[in-house]
Design an enzyme around this catalytic site. Structure first.
Site, PDB file in Angstrom:
ATOM      1  CG  HIS A  98      -2.343   0.476   0.804  1.00 53.90           C
ATOM      2  ND1 HIS A  98      -3.496   0.093   1.447  1.00 53.90           N
ATOM      3  CD2 HIS A  98      -2.755   1.326  -0.175  1.00 53.90           C
ATOM      4  CE1 HIS A  98      -4.547   0.672   0.886  1.00 53.90           C
ATOM      5  NE2 HIS A  98      -4.123   1.440  -0.098  1.00 53.90           N
ATOM      6  CG  ASP A 125      -6.417  -0.692   4.295  1.00 61.63           C
ATOM      7  OD1 ASP A 125      -6.265  -1.705   5.005  1.00 61.63           O
ATOM      8  OD2 ASP A 125      -5.459  -0.037   3.836  1.00 61.63           O
ATOM      9  CG  HIS A 127      -4.527  -1.857   8.652  1.00 61.57           C
ATOM     10  ND1 HIS A 127      -4.562  -2.883   7.711  1.00 61.57           N
ATOM     11  CD2 HIS A 127      -4.175  -2.416   9.826  1.00 61.57           C
ATOM     12  CE1 HIS A 127      -4.240  -4.019   8.311  1.00 61.57           C
ATOM     13  NE2 HIS A 127      -3.994  -3.770   9.586  1.00 61.57           N
ATOM     14  CG  ASP A 129      -2.804   2.162   5.399  1.00 61.68           C
ATOM     15  OD1 ASP A 129      -2.518   1.477   6.395  1.00 61.68           O
ATOM     16  OD2 ASP A 129      -3.029   1.668   4.275  1.00 61.68           O
ATOM     17  CG  HIS A 142       2.377  -1.281   4.657  1.00 55.65           C
ATOM     18  ND1 HIS A 142       1.979  -2.587   4.443  1.00 55.65           N
ATOM     19  CD2 HIS A 142       2.611  -1.189   5.996  1.00 55.65           C
ATOM     20  CE1 HIS A 142       1.949  -3.246   5.594  1.00 55.65           C
ATOM     21  NE2 HIS A 142       2.340  -2.418   6.545  1.00 55.65           N
ATOM     22  CG  ASP A 227      -4.935  -3.446   1.942  1.00 58.06           C
ATOM     23  OD1 ASP A 227      -4.850  -4.683   1.981  1.00 58.06           O
ATOM     24  OD2 ASP A 227      -4.102  -2.694   2.481  1.00 58.06           O
ATOM     25  CG  ASP A 229      -5.678  -5.310   5.008  1.00 62.11           C
ATOM     26  OD1 ASP A 229      -6.524  -4.437   4.731  1.00 62.11           O
ATOM     27  OD2 ASP A 229      -4.555  -5.027   5.463  1.00 62.11           O
ATOM     28  CD  GLU A 272      -0.071  -4.168   1.791  1.00 61.37           C
ATOM     29  OE1 GLU A 272       0.498  -5.271   1.929  1.00 61.37           O
ATOM     30  OE2 GLU A 272       0.436  -3.088   2.144  1.00 61.37           O
TER      31      GLU A 272
END
Length: 308
Positions: A98, A125, A127, A129, A142, A227, A229, A272
């Site tokens: 990412h 995502d 997260h 970030d 990332h 992403d 995830d 990712e």
């Protein structure tokens, strides 16, 4: 359905974290049939091959920040590649981790500014970030793209962010792993955010439709960053940052179909993917299917997958 010139840009960024493998992502997407999936929908596909990072000094082996200089090199190169590709069509960045969004987003935002249009970002995502190089405990860059492209301080050595994306123009879905510094910074921001509890309680359709309506009302350009995830690891295992409780295949396809229906998406990250962690290519195929949904494939048109 309106057709697009889809510009595939290989971005084998593997400097954003310590676990290697994302550099194989672009080839995995190509092998999983991304180009054919898009041409079957009537789109033109132009594959620009693979970007390489701009020249940069070597990184120190024991630096707190992992591969800082290489990541800066990637950011410069992808910024320029993004701005150039926007002139020709809809760029799709094939990651890579990412950290590639450090460059892709500022590049498309620079293009939007030249068109006198606001830039928006949909961040899919687990997260946020939203770290900076100073706040990240892991030292993995990332986890910093949103902090960077919204103009947070602390990115010494990185290209100047000439056209930061306003915080209120960022919308996050799928959050379920946010550490304390990120949470505190996010709570003091104007970023729209929907964690998985919010999605479980209220669904996806309403919040996403409201955001897309806002983008349309502002005549905005919309960058989507997807992403692996974001998805639950039970359906998308090929990621080094697995977090249980992610989006289902149905929820992810719904988001992508709504994006297509809106006609607002102007650029896309697929990030990712670590093929080394995949199971017979199932994650790569799912990401290709989601990309196809965002570009017009309908529910009745989905292929049947076999992993036997």
């Amino acid at each position: 359905m309106s057709t697009q010139n889809c510009i595939l840009i290989g971005a084998p960024v593997d400097s954003g974290k310590r676990r290697a493998g994302c550099l194989m992502g672009p080839d995995a997407y190509r092998t999983a049939g991304l180009s054919k999936a898009l041409t079957d929908l009537g789109h033109q596909v132009t594959d620009l091959g693979t970007v390489t990072p701009a020249a940069h000094p070597p990184d120190e082996a024991n630096s707190r920040l992992f591969s800082l200089n290489q990541t800066i090199g990637w950011t410069s190169a992808l910024r320029d590649a993004a701005a150039s590709a926007m002139e020709k069509g809809l760029p799709i960045f094939l990651g890579g981790d990412h950290a590639l969004s450090l460059g892709s987003v500022i590049g498309v935002a620079n293009y939007a500014a030249r068109q006198n249009r606001p830039q928006f970002v949909l961040w899919l995502d687990a997260h946020t970030d939203f770290h900076t190089p100073q706040t990240t405990d892991s030292g993995n860059l990332h986890g910093t793209p949103v902090g960077y492209f919204t103009g947070r301080e602390g990115f010494d050595g990185f290209p100047a962010v000439k056209n930061p994306v306003p915080e209120e123009n960022v919308c996050m879905f799928g959050l379920r792993s946010v550490d304390t510094p990120e949470r505190q910074a996010l709570e003091g921001s104007r970023i729209r955010r929907h964690d998985m509890r919010d999605i479980d309680e209220n669904g996806i359709t309403g919040p996403l439709a409201a955001f897309l309506d806002h983008v349309a009302a502002q005549n905005g350009m919309l960058h989507v960053s997807l992403d692996v995830d974001f998805l639950d690891p039970s359906v998308a295992p090929a990621v080094g940052t697995t977090v249980p409780g992610g989006a289902t295949v149905r929820e992810a396809h719904l988001i992508c179909e709504m994006l297509h229906d809106s006609g607002l998406m102007t650029s896309l990250d697929l990030v990712e993917l670590n093929p080394f962690l995949d199971e017979r290519g199932r994650t790569a195929h799912l990401m290709v299917d989601l990309c196809a949904s965002a570009l017009g494939r309908r529910v009745f048109d989905r292929p049947t997958r076999s992993y036997q």
